[in-house]
Design a protein around this motif. Structure first.
Motif, PDB file in Angstrom:
ATOM      1  N   HIS A  88       9.370  34.811 -51.832  1.00 10.41           N
ATOM      2  CA  HIS A  88      10.228  35.447 -51.913  1.00 10.41           C
ATOM      3  C   HIS A  88      10.902  35.184 -53.365  1.00 10.41           C
ATOM      4  O   HIS A  88      12.354  33.833 -51.959  1.00 10.41           O
ATOM      5  CB  HIS A  88      10.993  36.017 -50.891  1.00 10.41           C
ATOM      6  CG  HIS A  88      11.516  37.849 -51.129  1.00 10.41           C
ATOM      7  ND1 HIS A  88      13.667  37.916 -50.311  1.00 10.41           N
ATOM      8  CD2 HIS A  88      11.691  38.351 -52.549  1.00 10.41           C
ATOM      9  CE1 HIS A  88      14.042  38.085 -51.134  1.00 10.41           C
ATOM     10  NE2 HIS A  88      13.132  38.730 -51.975  1.00 10.41           N
ATOM     11  N   ASN A  89      11.307  35.727 -54.379  1.00  9.88           N
ATOM     12  CA  ASN A  89      12.432  35.277 -55.426  1.00  9.88           C
ATOM     13  C   ASN A  89      12.161  36.660 -56.287  1.00  9.88           C
ATOM     14  O   ASN A  89      11.944  37.195 -55.836  1.00  9.88           O
ATOM     15  CB  ASN A  89      12.154  33.423 -56.097  1.00  9.88           C
ATOM     16  CG  ASN A  89      11.021  33.997 -56.790  1.00  9.88           C
ATOM     17  OD1 ASN A  89      10.768  34.309 -57.562  1.00  9.88           O
ATOM     18  ND2 ASN A  89      10.158  32.755 -56.037  1.00  9.88           N
ATOM     19  N   ARG A  90      13.421  36.429 -57.572  1.00 12.92           N
ATOM     20  CA  ARG A  90      13.175  37.356 -58.015  1.00 12.92           C
ATOM     21  C   ARG A  90      12.079  37.270 -59.333  1.00 12.92           C
ATOM     22  O   ARG A  90      11.756  37.879 -59.726  1.00 12.92           O
ATOM     23  CB  ARG A  90      14.691  36.937 -58.928  1.00 12.92           C
ATOM     24  CG  ARG A  90      14.105  36.032 -60.201  1.00 12.92           C
ATOM     25  CD  ARG A  90      15.739  35.657 -60.867  1.00 12.92           C
ATOM     26  NE  ARG A  90      15.620  34.908 -62.417  1.00 12.92           N
ATOM     27  CZ  ARG A  90      15.938  33.833 -62.332  1.00 12.92           C
ATOM     28  NH1 ARG A  90      16.121  32.738 -60.858  1.00 12.92           N
ATOM     29  NH2 ARG A  90      16.011  32.236 -63.088  1.00 12.92           N
ATOM     30  N   ASN A  91      11.050  36.613 -58.946  1.00 13.57           N
ATOM     31  CA  ASN A  91       9.840  36.907 -59.206  1.00 13.57           C
ATOM     32  C   ASN A  91       8.755  37.740 -58.535  1.00 13.57           C
ATOM     33  O   ASN A  91       7.688  38.248 -59.430  1.00 13.57           O
ATOM     34  CB  ASN A  91       9.138  35.579 -60.120  1.00 13.57           C
ATOM     35  CG  ASN A  91       9.763  34.172 -60.764  1.00 13.57           C
ATOM     36  OD1 ASN A  91      10.410  35.593 -61.957  1.00 13.57           O
ATOM     37  ND2 ASN A  91       9.790  33.119 -60.726  1.00 13.57           N
ATOM     38  N   LEU A 143      24.795  39.796 -62.973  1.00 14.69           N
ATOM     39  CA  LEU A 143      25.449  38.326 -62.500  1.00 14.69           C
ATOM     40  C   LEU A 143      26.134  37.337 -63.999  1.00 14.69           C
ATOM     41  O   LEU A 143      25.216  36.949 -64.550  1.00 14.69           O
ATOM     42  CB  LEU A 143      24.372  37.159 -61.973  1.00 14.69           C
ATOM     43  CG  LEU A 143      24.115  38.129 -60.578  1.00 14.69           C
ATOM     44  CD1 LEU A 143      23.398  37.639 -59.838  1.00 14.69           C
ATOM     45  CD2 LEU A 143      24.923  38.476 -59.418  1.00 14.69           C
ATOM     46  N   HIS A 144      27.059  37.943 -63.882  1.00 10.84           N
ATOM     47  CA  HIS A 144      28.005  37.240 -65.151  1.00 10.84           C
ATOM     48  C   HIS A 144      28.869  36.113 -64.557  1.00 10.84           C
ATOM     49  O   HIS A 144      29.761  35.042 -65.633  1.00 10.84           O
ATOM     50  CB  HIS A 144      28.977  37.866 -65.952  1.00 10.84           C
ATOM     51  CG  HIS A 144      27.012  39.002 -66.526  1.00 10.84           C
ATOM     52  ND1 HIS A 144      27.250  38.515 -67.899  1.00 10.84           N
ATOM     53  CD2 HIS A 144      26.942  40.484 -66.539  1.00 10.84           C
ATOM     54  CE1 HIS A 144      26.447  40.066 -67.464  1.00 10.84           C
ATOM     55  NE2 HIS A 144      26.317  40.578 -67.559  1.00 10.84           N
ATOM     56  N   GLY A 145      29.019  35.940 -63.676  1.00 15.76           N
ATOM     57  CA  GLY A 145      29.851  34.703 -62.225  1.00 15.76           C
ATOM     58  C   GLY A 145      28.424  33.415 -62.410  1.00 15.76           C
ATOM     59  O   GLY A 145      27.762  33.225 -62.798  1.00 15.76           O
ATOM     60  N   GLU A 146      29.200  32.872 -62.088  1.00 12.47           N
ATOM     61  CA  GLU A 146      27.904  31.651 -61.223  1.00 12.47           C
ATOM     62  C   GLU A 146      26.966  31.969 -60.651  1.00 12.47           C
ATOM     63  O   GLU A 146      27.373  32.917 -59.796  1.00 12.47           O
ATOM     64  CB  GLU A 146      29.008  29.927 -60.611  1.00 12.47           C
ATOM     65  CG  GLU A 146      27.870  29.282 -60.173  1.00 12.47           C
ATOM     66  CD  GLU A 146      28.436  27.918 -59.984  1.00 12.47           C
ATOM     67  OE1 GLU A 146      27.731  27.238 -58.971  1.00 12.47           O
ATOM     68  OE2 GLU A 146      29.416  27.216 -60.790  1.00 12.47           O
ATOM     69  N   ARG A 147      26.115  31.770 -60.744  1.00  8.29           N
ATOM     70  CA  ARG A 147      24.944  32.308 -60.231  1.00  8.29           C
ATOM     71  C   ARG A 147      23.691  31.398 -60.033  1.00  8.29           C
ATOM     72  O   ARG A 147      23.829  30.262 -60.371  1.00  8.29           O
ATOM     73  CB  ARG A 147      23.858  33.343 -60.960  1.00  8.29           C
ATOM     74  CG  ARG A 147      23.891  32.652 -62.012  1.00  8.29           C
ATOM     75  CD  ARG A 147      23.146  33.656 -63.420  1.00  8.29           C
ATOM     76  NE  ARG A 147      22.440  33.614 -64.153  1.00  8.29           N
ATOM     77  CZ  ARG A 147      21.354  34.683 -64.952  1.00  8.29           C
ATOM     78  NH1 ARG A 147      21.718  35.485 -64.879  1.00  8.29           N
ATOM     79  NH2 ARG A 147      21.160  33.796 -66.412  1.00  8.29           N
ATOM     80  N   LEU A 148      23.117  30.889 -58.955  1.00  7.85           N
ATOM     81  CA  LEU A 148      21.940  30.864 -58.582  1.00  7.85           C
ATOM     82  C   LEU A 148      20.688  31.315 -57.232  1.00  7.85           C
ATOM     83  O   LEU A 148      21.107  32.172 -57.040  1.00  7.85           O
ATOM     84  CB  LEU A 148      22.830  29.351 -56.727  1.00  7.85           C
ATOM     85  CG  LEU A 148      23.969  28.412 -57.757  1.00  7.85           C
ATOM     86  CD1 LEU A 148      24.556  27.582 -56.226  1.00  7.85           C
ATOM     87  CD2 LEU A 148      22.983  27.695 -58.747  1.00  7.85           C
ATOM     88  N   ASP A 149      19.751  30.334 -58.223  1.00  9.55           N
ATOM     89  CA  ASP A 149      18.539  31.417 -57.166  1.00  9.55           C
ATOM     90  C   ASP A 149      17.734  30.046 -56.654  1.00  9.55           C
ATOM     91  O   ASP A 149      17.025  29.252 -57.017  1.00  9.55           O
ATOM     92  CB  ASP A 149      17.856  31.641 -58.611  1.00  9.55           C
ATOM     93  CG  ASP A 149      16.723  32.603 -57.457  1.00  9.55           C
ATOM     94  OD1 ASP A 149      16.370  32.618 -56.389  1.00  9.55           O
ATOM     95  OD2 ASP A 149      15.800  33.863 -58.133  1.00  9.55           O
ATOM     96  N   ALA A 191      14.045  24.322 -53.917  1.00  7.33           N
ATOM     97  CA  ALA A 191      13.496  24.707 -54.858  1.00  7.33           C
ATOM     98  C   ALA A 191      14.547  24.990 -56.151  1.00  7.33           C
ATOM     99  O   ALA A 191      15.539  26.231 -55.255  1.00  7.33           O
ATOM    100  CB  ALA A 191      12.246  24.949 -54.645  1.00  7.33           C
ATOM    101  N   PHE A 192      14.848  25.107 -57.544  1.00  3.77           N
ATOM    102  CA  PHE A 192      16.157  25.543 -57.914  1.00  3.77           C
ATOM    103  C   PHE A 192      14.950  26.714 -58.767  1.00  3.77           C
ATOM    104  O   PHE A 192      14.870  26.574 -59.813  1.00  3.77           O
ATOM    105  CB  PHE A 192      16.881  25.159 -58.729  1.00  3.77           C
ATOM    106  CG  PHE A 192      17.807  24.275 -58.786  1.00  3.77           C
ATOM    107  CD1 PHE A 192      19.761  24.913 -58.023  1.00  3.77           C
ATOM    108  CD2 PHE A 192      18.434  23.564 -57.292  1.00  3.77           C
ATOM    109  CE1 PHE A 192      20.639  24.600 -57.677  1.00  3.77           C
ATOM    110  CE2 PHE A 192      18.840  22.851 -56.556  1.00  3.77           C
ATOM    111  CZ  PHE A 192      20.350  23.467 -56.750  1.00  3.77           C
ATOM    112  N   VAL A 193      15.567  28.002 -59.009  1.00  2.00           N
ATOM    113  CA  VAL A 193      14.335  29.164 -59.044  1.00  2.00           C
ATOM    114  C   VAL A 193      15.398  29.566 -60.769  1.00  2.00           C
ATOM    115  O   VAL A 193      16.437  29.963 -61.156  1.00  2.00           O
ATOM    116  CB  VAL A 193      14.355  30.142 -58.341  1.00  2.00           C
ATOM    117  CG1 VAL A 193      13.180  31.951 -59.899  1.00  2.00           C
ATOM    118  CG2 VAL A 193      14.021  29.609 -57.412  1.00  2.00           C
ATOM    119  N   ARG A 194      14.251  28.721 -61.824  1.00  2.00           N
ATOM    120  CA  ARG A 194      15.577  29.099 -63.030  1.00  2.00           C
ATOM    121  C   ARG A 194      14.968  30.380 -64.307  1.00  2.00           C
ATOM    122  O   ARG A 194      13.977  30.845 -64.126  1.00  2.00           O
ATOM    123  CB  ARG A 194      15.097  27.812 -63.918  1.00  2.00           C
ATOM    124  CG  ARG A 194      15.581  26.499 -64.278  1.00  2.00           C
ATOM    125  CD  ARG A 194      16.954  26.240 -63.018  1.00  2.00           C
ATOM    126  NE  ARG A 194      17.993  24.933 -62.470  1.00  2.00           N
ATOM    127  CZ  ARG A 194      19.316  24.895 -62.285  1.00  2.00           C
ATOM    128  NH1 ARG A 194      19.234  25.763 -62.227  1.00  2.00           N
ATOM    129  NH2 ARG A 194      18.910  23.411 -61.757  1.00  2.00           N
TER     130      ARG A 194
END
Length: 445
Positions: A342-345, A357-363, A442-445
């Protein structure tokens, strides 16, 4: 009307029987749409995966699984998951379940508070002011003089004589003055789950120097026990939408922050005027506030941040979003922390929020994990699956293949690193990219 409602509450508690106490461990694991769109539907006796869960990576709805007596299993699951069972040192039921000990340098205190919002009526029960039960977790001293706290649940013994864990918190212990001013973290549980469902993570954050406030969202949560033994059960009307639940949770968070500010001013907001732990007034800092939650609770964080600018940073643990929050600009730090599939993809609500999201964002993605890996289910289920009525198949789908203790270690490390950076100005290289020490992330880029 009020008397009828109380009779209904007591009846629901009696009818629920042993299934009612399983809400503690099972409720937070509900896939977001199940918690909301089906909250008012009659409970069935089968584990289910709702449509939203399938679209977002097969997130399992386990509240129903608890009620299937035919699904009770023993501990023969070790053959299928030897690494998981070996790491947990599973003891056969009956027995005492345990949670991993906190890793911070502070001992932990806790206190339950009964809060009433005189300015707001309960959205689910007409004619009643909004009431909440919350637990405060904090760095403590002299803990040996105070009793170890049980999980805030109406009953502690599960089927088969299995006993729910004792926490690392000590009820009413004084705040450790050496910890200084305490940044605040709010915790919102999953749908139907109560405020105890994330205790392994919550008490660890307290041991690291945070004041963590866990919130029961009354009548959304399955069963909330108030002082005097009064039970308030789910009272959601048919057709309740997830976005409505999230809006109420955001308002609850705003109210809780107001009450913390009252404590910082020397007032006691507890309805029964329960004595506050010594040193709490001096320790509370509402200048640095974060919020996190699991499942529906995680999906509520962005809405709460929009409703209250005092929340400086937010973390969503595998929760789908509903309502307007995913479409609104958010300029404060925010972390998405997802299970393995599950992620934004795969979740359009995450993809929409990401663009706003316009501050620091992490996925971040926790490889090998399941939806229930972000609550205490991950360590409780394998210890006594029969007590929870969870089959090996359901457990693997719920928890994935990651070692539960390792899952908790990784989550504790990254959630703390995120809030340390944004509430304490303590930067960690872990947030910059993949780490060889934590290959599960995993860092989702």
């Amino acid at each position: 009307m009020k008397h009828a409602r109380r009779r209904h509450s007591r009846l629901r508690t009696r009818v629920a029987g042993t299934t009612g106490l399983l809400t503690l461990a099972l409720g937070a694991g509900i896939a977001p749409a199940t918690a909301a769109e089906k909250a008012s539907a009659p409970m069935t006796t089968a584990a289910s995966v709702d449509d939203a869960g399938q679209a977002a990576g097969q997130m399992v709805a386990l509240d129903d699984a608890a009620q299937a007596p035919g699904q009770a299993v023993g501990l023969g699951d070790a053959a299928q998951h030897p690494r998981r069972d070996a790491s947990l040192k599973v003891a056969p039921a009956p027995g005492q379940l345990t949670l991993p000990a906190p890793t911070g340098r502070h001992r932990v205190g806790t206190v339950d508070l009964h809060l009433r919002d005189a300015k707001r009526m309960d959205p689910w029960v007409p004619g009643q002011q909004r009431e909440l039960m919350v637990s405060l977790w904090y760095p403590a001293t002299h803990t040996s003089r105070y009793p170890a706290a049980l999980l805030p649940n109406s009953q502690q013994v599960l089927p088969g004589g299995v006993t729910l864990p004792t926490t690392a918190g000590h009820t009413g212990a004084p705040v450790d003055r050496k910890a200084g001013k305490l940044p605040v973290l709010l915790y919102s549980p999953g749908g139907r789950g109560n405020r105890a469902t994330g205790t392994a993570l919550v008490q660890d954050l307290a041991s690291r120097g945070y004041l963590v406030v866990t919130i029961d969202h009354t009548h959304d949560t399955g069963d909330v026990v108030f002082p005097g033994g009064r039970h308030e059960v789910s009272m959601l009307p048919p057709g309740t939408k997830s976005r409505d639940l999230i809006d109420v949770r955001a308002a609850d968070a705003h109210f809780v922050i107001d009450q913390l500010a009252e404590i910082a001013r020397g007032h006691n907001p507890d309805v029964e005027h329960k004595p506050l732990p010594h040193g709490l007034t001096q320790a509370v800092s509402t200048k640095h506030i974060g919020m996190f939650g699991a499942s529906l609770g995680g999906g509520s964080v962005a809405a709460a941040m929009h409703a209250d600018s005092r929340i400086d940073a937010g973390a969503n643990l595998d929760g789908q979003l509903f309502g307007s929050s995913e479409h609104q600009r958010l300029d404060r730090p925010y972390m998405l922390f997802s299970s393995g599939h599950h992620n934004r993809n795969t979740d359009p609500s995450w993809a929409r929020l990401w663009e706003n999201l316009h501050g620091e964002r992490l996925d971040l993605k926790l490889r090998g994990s399941g939806h229930n890996s972000f609550v205490d289910n991950q360590v409780l289920f394998p210890q006594a699956p029969g007590a929870f009525g969870v089959t090996p198949e359901v457990m693997q789908q719920a928890l994935g293949t990651i070692d539960p203790n390792r899952s908790i270690e990784v989550q504790r490390t990254y959630v703390a690193a995120f809030f340390d950076k944004h509430l304490r100005n303590q930067h960690s290289d872990l947030l910059d990219g993949p780490s060889r020490h934590f290959p599960e992330i995993a860092f989702v880029r």
